[in-house]
Design a protein around this motif. Structure first.
Motif, PDB file in Angstrom:
ATOM      1  N   CYS A  96       0.547  -1.266  -0.079  1.00 41.02           N
ATOM      2  CA  CYS A  96      -0.231   0.136   0.002  1.00 41.02           C
ATOM      3  C   CYS A  96       0.811   1.487  -0.042  1.00 41.02           C
ATOM      4  CB  CYS A  96      -0.835  -0.082   1.008  1.00 41.02           C
ATOM      5  SG  CYS A  96      -2.121  -1.331   1.156  1.00 41.02           S
ATOM      6  N   GLN A 148       2.316   3.033  -2.217  1.00 45.94           N
ATOM      7  CA  GLN A 148       1.983   3.981  -3.144  1.00 45.94           C
ATOM      8  C   GLN A 148       0.837   4.845  -2.980  1.00 45.94           C
ATOM      9  OE1 GLN A 148       1.732   0.839  -3.640  1.00 45.94           O
ATOM     10  NE2 GLN A 148      -0.261   0.187  -4.470  1.00 45.94           N
ATOM     11  N   ASP A 149      -0.065   4.386  -2.043  1.00 43.82           N
ATOM     12  CA  ASP A 149      -1.198   5.156  -1.734  1.00 43.82           C
ATOM     13  C   ASP A 149      -1.062   6.190  -0.592  1.00 43.82           C
ATOM     14  OD1 ASP A 149      -3.129   3.966  -3.560  1.00 43.82           O
ATOM     15  OD2 ASP A 149      -2.869   1.948  -2.443  1.00 43.82           O
ATOM     16  N   PHE A 150       0.107   5.959  -0.124  1.00 46.31           N
ATOM     17  CA  PHE A 150       0.597   6.874   1.102  1.00 46.31           C
ATOM     18  C   PHE A 150       1.973   7.257   1.087  1.00 46.31           C
ATOM     19  CE2 PHE A 150      -2.647   3.769   2.370  1.00 46.31           C
ATOM     20  CZ  PHE A 150      -3.618   4.503   2.999  1.00 46.31           C
ATOM     21  N   TYR A 201      -0.538   8.292   6.678  1.00 39.46           N
ATOM     22  CA  TYR A 201      -1.909   7.590   6.859  1.00 39.46           C
ATOM     23  C   TYR A 201      -3.017   8.853   6.909  1.00 39.46           C
ATOM     24  CZ  TYR A 201      -5.696   5.201   9.397  1.00 39.46           C
ATOM     25  OH  TYR A 201      -7.112   4.942   9.746  1.00 39.46           O
ATOM     26  N   HIS A 260      -4.670  10.611   4.418  1.00 38.21           N
ATOM     27  CA  HIS A 260      -5.710   9.985   3.555  1.00 38.21           C
ATOM     28  C   HIS A 260      -6.901   9.669   4.360  1.00 38.21           C
ATOM     29  CE1 HIS A 260      -7.040   7.563   0.071  1.00 38.21           C
ATOM     30  NE2 HIS A 260      -7.713   7.141   0.806  1.00 38.21           N
ATOM     31  N   GLY A 299      -5.830  -2.041   2.647  1.00 42.56           N
ATOM     32  CA  GLY A 299      -6.177  -2.025   1.251  1.00 42.56           C
ATOM     33  C   GLY A 299      -7.833  -2.568   1.435  1.00 42.56           C
ATOM     34  N   LEU A 344      -9.302   1.010   1.844  1.00 37.75           N
ATOM     35  CA  LEU A 344      -9.270   1.780   0.485  1.00 37.75           C
ATOM     36  C   LEU A 344     -10.332   1.199  -0.420  1.00 37.75           C
ATOM     37  CD1 LEU A 344      -5.207   1.691  -0.244  1.00 37.75           C
ATOM     38  CD2 LEU A 344      -6.832   3.833   0.607  1.00 37.75           C
ATOM     39  N   LYS A 345     -10.802   0.117  -0.414  1.00 31.48           N
ATOM     40  CA  LYS A 345     -11.770  -0.521  -1.392  1.00 31.48           C
ATOM     41  C   LYS A 345     -12.969  -0.079  -0.964  1.00 31.48           C
ATOM     42  CE  LYS A 345      -8.970  -4.307  -2.941  1.00 31.48           C
ATOM     43  NZ  LYS A 345      -8.610  -5.876  -2.800  1.00 31.48           N
ATOM     44  N   THR A 389     -14.058   3.921  -1.324  1.00 35.35           N
ATOM     45  CA  THR A 389     -14.345   3.665  -2.591  1.00 35.35           C
ATOM     46  C   THR A 389     -15.704   3.357  -3.171  1.00 35.35           C
ATOM     47  OG1 THR A 389     -12.005   3.805  -3.695  1.00 35.35           O
ATOM     48  CG2 THR A 389     -13.909   3.339  -5.090  1.00 35.35           C
TER      49      THR A 389
END
Length: 275
Positions: free
Chosen positions: A19, A21-23, A33, A36, A233, A236-237, A240
């Motif tokens: 994860c 790349q998302d943080f 963290y 986001h 993960g 994050l899903k 969305t």
């Protein structure tokens, strides 16, 4: 559309390699963290105390909108089993109040062997209510806590009952107690703390959160399946999914709704006190 508050986070703020790349860096894991997500649950407090200065440092490292939930020590819930623990609660509160206005929820997770005893439960929650204005949520696991009497006692004392997965009894899958706060904890299934959730399960969780938000509750969803590194993960899903399910179409020309402003992690402002 009325204002709806729906927040996603995890237990702890570790960032697994998958994860990263998302943080993006720079910053500590908590700083990254918190850029986001708007909430986090501190569960290490269950096992050991943290100094007030540590909580103060954590509070300084996150944005103003960010909020914390903190799990009560096992010495209170599992060792003294909610009885005769005034001194332990006083010490715990002195520490966690280092979070200041960013402290939003205190989590009381009970051992599976602790049955509902009205005198013990009312004594503890009455005592806690006199010592803190921070909202309480309780995660019982003995079947007796899911009867009407227990639910009414919690609601009367403005204590939300956690909706948990896996649920020890069917009623435990839905929020209960005080209806103004719906607090979900997803521990991983079939292997608790380790398993990754499949798409069907994540869609079910997002639907539950959306329904709770539509009822007017402030909704917190915490993924606790951290041992295998899947919590972030999954969060994050679901984030969305909830946006897709609840946000009105921008083509309507209505601009950003109150829910959009509340849900967006950079604008979300979970209440820090009971409301």
């Amino acid at each position: 559309m009325g204002k709806q508050a729906c927040f996603i986070g995890t237990a702890g703020w570790g960032i697994p390699t998958r994860c990263r790349q998302d943080f993006p860096e720079p910053g500590s894991h908590l700083e990254r963290y918190s850029r986001h997500f708007p909430i986090v649950e501190i569960d290490t407090s269950f096992y050991k105390p943290h100094r007030r200065e540590t909580y103060e440092r954590w509070a300084r490292s996150v944005p103003e909108h960010f909020r914390f939930a903190v799990k009560m020590p096992k010495a209170i819930t599992h060792e003294r089993r909610l009885a005769g623990c005034d001194d332990l609660l006083d010490s715990f509160l002195q520490e966690v109040e280092g979070l200041g206005a960013k402290l939003s929820v205190l989590l009381v997770q009970l051992p599976p062997s602790l049955s509902f005893e009205p005198d013990v439960a009312s004594g503890f929650f009455d005592m806690a209510g006199k010592r803190t204005q921070t909202r309480l949520t309780c995660e019982p696991r003995h079947p007796s806590w899911f009867e009407a009497e227990a639910g009414a006692l919690l609601a009367d004392r403005r204590v939300a009952r956690v909706a948990a997965d896996p649920a020890p009894v069917p009623a435990a899958a839905s929020p209960g107690g005080w209806p103004s706060l719906a607090y979900f904890r997803w521990h991983g299934a079939p292997r608790v703390y380790y398993s990754d959730y499949d798409a069907e399960s994540l869609a079910r969780f997002s639907g539950q959160m959306a329904a709770a938000a539509a009822s007017g509750a402030e909704v917190w969803g915490i993924f606790d399946n951290t041992a295998g590194g899947h919590a972030l993960g999954n969060a994050l899903k679901v984030e969305t999914m909830i946006r897709q399910a609840l946000l009105p179409s921008p083509t309507r020309g209505e601009g950003r709704s109150a829910f959009q402003i509340t849900f967006n992690s950079r604008n979300a402002r979970p209440s820090a006190t009971r409301s």
